[in-house]
Design an enzyme around this catalytic site. Structure first.
Site, PDB file in Angstrom:
ATOM      1  N   SER A 145       0.837  -1.187   0.000  1.00  0.00           N
ATOM      2  CA  SER A 145       0.000   0.000   0.000  1.00  0.00           C
ATOM      3  C   SER A 145       0.874   1.239   0.000  1.00  0.00           C
ATOM      4  O   SER A 145       2.008   1.218   0.490  1.00  0.00           O
ATOM      5  CB  SER A 145      -0.881  -0.006   1.253  1.00  0.00           C
ATOM      6  OG  SER A 145      -1.502   1.232   1.455  1.00  0.00           O
ATOM      7  N   TYR A 158      -0.964  -0.637  10.581  1.00  0.00           N
ATOM      8  CA  TYR A 158      -1.146  -1.148   9.219  1.00  0.00           C
ATOM      9  C   TYR A 158       0.007  -0.682   8.334  1.00  0.00           C
ATOM     10  O   TYR A 158       0.598  -1.470   7.590  1.00  0.00           O
ATOM     11  CB  TYR A 158      -2.484  -0.671   8.660  1.00  0.00           C
ATOM     12  CG  TYR A 158      -2.690  -0.998   7.196  1.00  0.00           C
ATOM     13  CD1 TYR A 158      -3.075  -2.275   6.799  1.00  0.00           C
ATOM     14  CD2 TYR A 158      -2.491  -0.033   6.210  1.00  0.00           C
ATOM     15  CE1 TYR A 158      -3.262  -2.574   5.462  1.00  0.00           C
ATOM     16  CE2 TYR A 158      -2.679  -0.324   4.872  1.00  0.00           C
ATOM     17  CZ  TYR A 158      -3.065  -1.601   4.506  1.00  0.00           C
ATOM     18  OH  TYR A 158      -3.241  -1.900   3.174  1.00  0.00           O
TER      19      TYR A 158
END
Length: 169
Positions: A145, A158
Site C-alpha cells: 500500500s 497497518y
C-alpha cells in the site's frame, strides 16, 4: 496470466476477488484461492468455474506456517502447479496511534507480514521443484500500500506492516 495457474491469498473479497476475476479475463488456466472465509472464496471462484477455468480453494488462517503451507499445497495439488502467487490477504483496522493495543499490533503483523511470509515460503518451495515456463519457475506478487511510505494517523500499525512487506519482497 494467460495459460498460468494463479493462487490468490485473500482472494475471497476485495482486491483479491478482483484479481481472481482479472486472471480469468486474462486467460489463466487455473485459479486457486486461499482465504479464511470459505463462502466468499467459493463465490469468488464462480467466474472461473463459469468460464471453464480449473479452480481450487483452501480455507486457511495464514498466521501459522503449518496451516499456510498445507493450504498452499492443497491448492497446488488440485491445480497441478502454481505459476504465480499473489499475496493479497490483509487486515486494515483503523485506530488512532494512542489507541493501538498489543492485540491490534500483533493481529496486523500476524496476517499482513507473517502470513505473507508463510505463503511466500510455501510458494518458493513449490516453485523451486517445477520446470520453468519460459525462463521463470514462478512469480510472487505481494500486495502492499502507499501507506507503507506515507502513514495516516489512524493506521500506523497497518502502515508498519505494509512497509515490512515492501522490505520482505
Amino acid at each position: 496470466m494467460k495459460d498460468l495457474n494463479v493462487v490468490i491469498v485473500g482472494g475471497g473479497a476485495g482486491l483479491g476477488a478482483l484479481l481472481a476475476r482479472m486472471a480469468v479475463a486474462e486467460g489463466a488456466a487455473g485459479i486457486g484461492i486461499v482465504d479464511l472465509d470459505s463462502r466468499a472464496a467459493e463465490a469468488a471462484l464462480a467466474p472461473a468455474l463459469n468460464a471453464g477455468v480449473q479452480a481450487a480453494f483452501a480455507a486457511c488462517d495464514i498466521r501459522t506456517a503449518d496451516a499456510a503451507h498445507a493450504a498452499f499445497e492443497a491448492v497446488a495439488a488440485k491445480l497441478g502447479r502454481v505459476d504465480t502467487l499473489i499475496n493479497s490477504a490483509a487486515i486494515y483496522p483503523r485506530r488512532p496511534i494512542l489507541e493501538i493495543s498489543d492485540a491490534d499490533w500483533d493481529a496486523s503483523n500476524a496476517i499482513n507480514v507473517k502470513g505473507t511470509y508463510h505463503m511466500m515460503v510455501a510458494a518458493i518451495r513449490h516453485m523451486q521443484g517445477q520446470e520453468p515456463r519460459g525462463d521463470v519457475r514462478g512469480r510472487i506478487v505481494n500486495i502492499t500500500s502507499v501507506d507503507a511510505f506515507k502513514a495516516h494517523p489512524q493506521n500506523a500499525h497497518y502502515a508498519a506492516t505494509k512497509a515490512a512487506v515492501v522490505s520482505l519482497t
